[in-house]
Design a protein around this motif. Structure first.
Motif, mmCIF file in Angstrom:
data_model
loop_
_atom_site.group_PDB
_atom_site.id
_atom_site.type_symbol
_atom_site.label_atom_id
_atom_site.label_comp_id
_atom_site.label_asym_id
_atom_site.label_seq_id
_atom_site.Cartn_x
_atom_site.Cartn_y
_atom_site.Cartn_z
ATOM 1 N N GLN A 153 -3.506 0.579 13.197
ATOM 2 C CA GLN A 153 -3.267 1.073 11.894
ATOM 3 C C GLN A 153 -1.803 1.575 11.712
ATOM 4 O O GLN A 153 -1.165 1.391 10.614
ATOM 5 C CB GLN A 153 -4.110 2.541 11.673
ATOM 6 C CG GLN A 153 -4.213 3.098 10.001
ATOM 7 C CD GLN A 153 -4.989 3.956 9.722
ATOM 8 O OE1 GLN A 153 -5.605 4.380 10.713
ATOM 9 N NE2 GLN A 153 -5.141 4.608 8.518
ATOM 10 N N LEU A 154 -1.273 2.014 12.796
ATOM 11 C CA LEU A 154 0.204 2.308 12.666
ATOM 12 C C LEU A 154 1.164 1.081 12.254
ATOM 13 O O LEU A 154 2.006 1.156 11.433
ATOM 14 C CB LEU A 154 0.682 2.950 13.854
ATOM 15 C CG LEU A 154 0.722 4.490 14.245
ATOM 16 C CD1 LEU A 154 1.112 4.681 15.572
ATOM 17 C CD2 LEU A 154 1.264 5.198 13.233
ATOM 18 N N GLN A 155 0.904 0.027 13.013
ATOM 19 C CA GLN A 155 1.580 -1.137 12.548
ATOM 20 C C GLN A 155 1.221 -1.780 11.304
ATOM 21 O O GLN A 155 2.050 -2.386 10.532
ATOM 22 C CB GLN A 155 1.366 -2.428 13.631
ATOM 23 C CG GLN A 155 1.866 -3.619 13.393
ATOM 24 C CD GLN A 155 1.810 -4.767 14.627
ATOM 25 O OE1 GLN A 155 1.219 -4.285 15.184
ATOM 26 N NE2 GLN A 155 2.657 -5.832 14.268
ATOM 27 N N SER A 156 -0.182 -1.640 10.585
ATOM 28 C CA SER A 156 -0.328 -1.781 9.590
ATOM 29 C C SER A 156 0.365 -1.173 8.482
ATOM 30 O O SER A 156 1.011 -1.468 7.456
ATOM 31 C CB SER A 156 -1.861 -1.686 9.229
ATOM 32 O OG SER A 156 -2.156 -1.922 7.908
ATOM 33 N N ILE A 157 0.374 0.330 8.640
ATOM 34 C CA ILE A 157 1.270 1.130 7.793
ATOM 35 C C ILE A 157 2.829 0.528 7.686
ATOM 36 O O ILE A 157 3.330 0.404 6.735
ATOM 37 C CB ILE A 157 1.244 2.534 8.414
ATOM 38 C CG1 ILE A 157 -0.185 3.055 8.072
ATOM 39 C CG2 ILE A 157 2.136 3.463 7.318
ATOM 40 C CD1 ILE A 157 -0.348 4.410 8.642
ATOM 41 N N ALA A 158 3.509 0.231 9.029
ATOM 42 C CA ALA A 158 4.743 -0.185 9.159
ATOM 43 C C ALA A 158 4.959 -1.346 8.332
ATOM 44 O O ALA A 158 6.029 -1.403 7.682
ATOM 45 C CB ALA A 158 5.000 -0.405 10.599
ATOM 46 N N LEU A 159 3.998 -2.194 8.511
ATOM 47 C CA LEU A 159 4.101 -3.531 7.869
ATOM 48 C C LEU A 159 4.108 -3.510 6.142
ATOM 49 O O LEU A 159 4.676 -4.124 5.494
ATOM 50 C CB LEU A 159 3.010 -4.547 8.193
ATOM 51 C CG LEU A 159 3.254 -5.115 9.571
ATOM 52 C CD1 LEU A 159 2.083 -6.041 10.011
ATOM 53 C CD2 LEU A 159 4.385 -5.901 9.604
ATOM 54 N N HIS A 160 3.186 -2.480 5.931
ATOM 55 C CA HIS A 160 3.068 -2.273 4.277
ATOM 56 C C HIS A 160 4.595 -1.707 3.838
ATOM 57 O O HIS A 160 5.146 -2.105 2.843
ATOM 58 C CB HIS A 160 2.145 -1.275 4.039
ATOM 59 C CG HIS A 160 0.841 -1.815 3.704
ATOM 60 N ND1 HIS A 160 -0.039 -2.304 4.797
ATOM 61 C CD2 HIS A 160 0.161 -2.402 2.758
ATOM 62 C CE1 HIS A 160 -1.348 -2.913 4.503
ATOM 63 N NE2 HIS A 160 -1.190 -2.753 3.251
ATOM 64 N N ALA A 161 5.222 -0.879 4.579
ATOM 65 C CA ALA A 161 6.260 -0.389 4.278
ATOM 66 C C ALA A 161 7.557 -1.185 4.117
ATOM 67 O O ALA A 161 8.108 -1.260 3.076
ATOM 68 C CB ALA A 161 6.618 0.890 5.423
ATOM 69 N N ILE A 162 7.738 -2.074 5.214
ATOM 70 C CA ILE A 162 8.566 -3.028 5.154
ATOM 71 C C ILE A 162 8.487 -3.998 4.400
ATOM 72 O O ILE A 162 9.289 -4.731 3.821
ATOM 73 C CB ILE A 162 9.045 -3.608 6.608
ATOM 74 C CG1 ILE A 162 10.262 -4.192 6.661
ATOM 75 C CG2 ILE A 162 8.087 -4.381 7.210
ATOM 76 C CD1 ILE A 162 10.768 -4.455 8.073
ATOM 77 N N MET A 215 6.691 7.046 4.165
ATOM 78 C CA MET A 215 7.655 6.428 5.184
ATOM 79 C C MET A 215 8.949 6.149 4.206
ATOM 80 O O MET A 215 10.244 6.674 4.728
ATOM 81 C CB MET A 215 7.313 5.186 5.838
ATOM 82 C CG MET A 215 6.404 5.351 6.932
ATOM 83 S SD MET A 215 5.931 3.977 7.960
ATOM 84 C CE MET A 215 7.575 3.206 8.326
ATOM 85 N N LEU A 216 8.951 5.448 3.378
ATOM 86 C CA LEU A 216 9.978 4.870 2.137
ATOM 87 C C LEU A 216 10.796 6.307 1.626
ATOM 88 O O LEU A 216 11.637 6.237 1.846
ATOM 89 C CB LEU A 216 9.718 3.968 1.214
ATOM 90 C CG LEU A 216 9.075 2.665 2.082
ATOM 91 C CD1 LEU A 216 8.635 1.800 0.926
ATOM 92 C CD2 LEU A 216 10.201 1.821 2.959
ATOM 93 N N GLY A 217 10.009 6.981 1.167
ATOM 94 C CA GLY A 217 10.570 8.319 0.718
ATOM 95 C C GLY A 217 11.373 9.110 1.717
ATOM 96 O O GLY A 217 12.469 9.711 1.428
ATOM 97 N N ALA A 218 10.724 9.189 2.946
ATOM 98 C CA ALA A 218 11.532 9.824 4.076
ATOM 99 C C ALA A 218 12.830 9.048 4.280
ATOM 100 O O ALA A 218 13.889 9.705 4.544
ATOM 101 C CB ALA A 218 10.500 9.776 5.359
ATOM 102 N N ASN A 219 12.877 7.940 4.357
ATOM 103 C CA ASN A 219 14.133 7.113 4.414
ATOM 104 C C ASN A 219 15.120 7.302 3.272
ATOM 105 O O ASN A 219 16.343 7.654 3.334
ATOM 106 C CB ASN A 219 13.853 5.791 4.393
ATOM 107 C CG ASN A 219 12.785 5.305 5.375
ATOM 108 O OD1 ASN A 219 12.644 5.790 6.450
ATOM 109 N ND2 ASN A 219 12.542 3.848 5.219
ATOM 110 N N ALA A 220 14.650 7.517 2.135
ATOM 111 C CA ALA A 220 15.770 7.674 1.070
ATOM 112 C C ALA A 220 16.140 9.372 1.181
ATOM 113 O O ALA A 220 17.123 9.365 0.549
ATOM 114 C CB ALA A 220 14.746 7.537 -0.236
ATOM 115 N N GLY A 221 15.200 10.076 1.389
ATOM 116 C CA GLY A 221 15.676 11.323 1.515
ATOM 117 C C GLY A 221 16.812 11.638 2.434
ATOM 118 O O GLY A 221 17.461 12.826 2.261
ATOM 119 N N ASN A 222 17.267 10.705 3.409
ATOM 120 C CA ASN A 222 18.153 10.868 4.284
ATOM 121 C C ASN A 222 19.716 10.722 3.447
ATOM 122 O O ASN A 222 20.716 11.202 3.983
ATOM 123 C CB ASN A 222 18.597 9.746 5.330
ATOM 124 C CG ASN A 222 17.464 10.180 6.312
ATOM 125 O OD1 ASN A 222 18.010 10.749 7.604
ATOM 126 N ND2 ASN A 222 16.318 9.943 6.447
#
Length: 527
Positions: A179-188, A473-480
């Protein structure tokens, strides 16, 4: 949650934004005031115990010390390169490759910064890339702004996948390891449609707000080259995530991107006819040292090598470096602990890379001493800012230690938002991730803190869990882009302490746009 409690929970989030970006108060004054307001709110409204608040301050100081060590290492490396003359050689090499400032910015902030993020994280990209841009003629404000905006996409898989492998993994209740890889693939997968346009946005910001003659047209003239540069990173990163998982997408994607974009520059593929320069500088700067680009870059190459071998779990170095820990358990008799692994911090590797200038560039010890003194002097303004910003964050995160029976402020806020806006949660999920990074200073911690909540809300709202967690994940990226800790650190490296509010005003809109686009793309693709 009462209105007073809701207000108190918002204080640590809103006070830095209002004081820094709204009232334009310097961080050295704004952050102590934010700490005071947050402490008062936590004590009187949240009923947080005095000892836990004091322990949170001590914990914050330990973390702030680790951040200051990273800043100092970056400063020492930069000043060592200046003293040896290597920085002039590096500047000359970039001008030889392309005199166009837009191209230089894409190479350094977007691709080299993403490569550093993939290898290390911990604020390394902005600390390294911003000074490099300044050396090429970029203003300090432009350099920091562009470096912070660029240091977003690669954060998904920064530090060899830490935001996924540690952040999500510890925050979620997973039935299946895949499931981790699935989430990562959705994010990217979502990010390909957003991040691929980020180099173009950087070009437009550069030419419109930081050029000698502000121009939208000069930025949009880079559209073909900028979009290809974006895809040169995002497409290889997606392929790596699909084939190998979340450890290497940013690292390998950025490396491929650097090679592809260099080939595009050499063959002048998609480049505009007219070169756009900063400060009306028509030619490459002169270099008065005898060694060439390879020797000049050697400390950086050593740094990258050290970062990679020290982060790979398959090698013994990571475990060995992490085992050297300064542990502070049960601070002031509370359940709050603090620890620091000094040898594992990037600052230590920066320090070693700086010392290598003595060997690679034949620097004299008086030059090393001068670099050391300049770095320490430059670091001083950041001590107050970070020494109060990080304790404020720890009080916010540790506010679950209270006599009111409330959960911690960030969790209570998340639950409140979930109850109020569950019907439109797909639009708001990235903003929760961004808030986590803004406050905690880490996408990893944002994912760890909010992924369980996001998963639960997705289930209750009958939304696809992988999509909602990808948006986290994407929101956490943007918060940087707007994270106070990152902004203070990057500003310190280019001697811009006191201008943190101006920086956040430039990075705030790109952060909001990133989150909004992420939710829009997710809505179109998955609902």
């Amino acid at each position: 949650m009462s209105n007073w409690q809701l207000f108190a929970a918002f204080v640590p989030i809103l006070s830095p934004m209002i004081l820094l970006a709204g009232l334009r108060i310097k961080a050295a004054k704004a952050m102590p005031l934010s700490l005071l307001l947050s402490a008062v709110s936590a004590y009187f409204v949240w009923q947080m115990a005095i000892m836990e608040m004091a322990a949170s301050v001590l914990e914050g100081w330990v973390i702030a010390l680790s951040i200051l060590w990273i800043i100092f290492g970056a400063l020492f490396l930069l000043n060592s390169l200046k003293q040896s003359g290597a920085l002039d050689v590096i500047r000359h090499a970039f001008f030889t490759l392309s005199e166009d400032a837009r191209v230089q910015m894409i190479l350094i902030a977007w691709l080299f910064g993403s490569f550093l993020e993939g290898a290390s994280g911990f604020g390394t990209p902005a600390a390294i890339c911003a000074p490099l841009l300044v050396s090429l003629g970029f203003s300090p404000l432009a350099a920091v702004t562009l470096a912070l905006i660029a240091n977003s996409t690669a954060v998904s898989f920064g530090a060899l996948g830490t935001p996924v492998l540690v952040g999500l993994a510890q925050g979620l209740n997973l039935d299946d390891e895949n499931q981790l890889q699935s989430i990562a693939l959705h994010a990217i997968g979502i990010d390909i449609l957003i991040a691929s346009a980020l180099p173009l946005l950087l070009c437009v910001i550069l030419t419109r707000f930081f050029g000698d003659k502000p121009s939208w047209r000069a930025g949009f003239a880079m559209t073909p080259f900028a979009l290809l540069s974006g895809l040169a990173f995002t497409l290889p990163a997606y392929l790596v995530a699909w084939l190998f998982g979340p450890e290497f997408p940013s690292f390998v994607g950025a490396l491929f991107g650097l090679l592809l974009v260099k080939e595009m520059i050499d063959r002048r593929i998609a480049l505009p006819r007219q070169t756009w320069r900063l400060n009306s500088n028509p030619s490459a700067p002169a270099s008065n040292v005898s060694f060439g680009p390879l020797r000049a870059w050697s400390p950086y190459l050593l740094l990258v090598g050290l970062l990679v071998v020290s982060r790979l779990s398959a090698l013994p170095f990571k475990g060995w470096l992490q085992s050297m820990v300064l542990q502070f358990e049960n601070l002031l008799g509370t359940a709050i602990d603090a620890k620091i692994a000094p040898l594992y911090l990037p600052g230590t590797l920066f320090f070693l890379a700086a010392l290598s200038c003595h060997y690679f560039h034949q620097s004299r010890w008086r030059q090393t001493s001068a670099a050391l003194q300049i770095s320490l002097k430059t670091l001083i303004p950041s001590i107050v800012s970070l020494g109060t910003a990080v304790p404020m964050v720890r009080i916010f995160l540790n506010s679950g230690y209270n006599h009111s029976g409330m959960e911690s402020m960030p969790i209570a806020l998340a639950h409140w938002a979930g109850m109020q806006f569950s019907d439109v949660w797909l639009a708001l999920a990235p903003f929760v991730g961004a808030t986590g990074s803004f406050i905690a200073g880490s996408a990893t911690f944002s994912n760890m803190m909010f992924s369980g909540f996001q998963q639960s809300l997705a289930f209750k709202s009958e939304l696809p869990q992988e999509v909602v967690l990808a948006l986290q994940m994407l929101g956490a990226n943007a918060g940087n882009m707007i994270c106070v800790v990152n902004v203070v650190a990057a500003a310190s490296v280019v001697n811009l302490a006191g201008q943190e509010g101006r920086i956040i005003r430039f990075t705030l809109l790109p952060m909001l746009g990133y989150c909004l686009l992420a939710s829009s793309v997710a809505f179109i693709l998955y609902l």
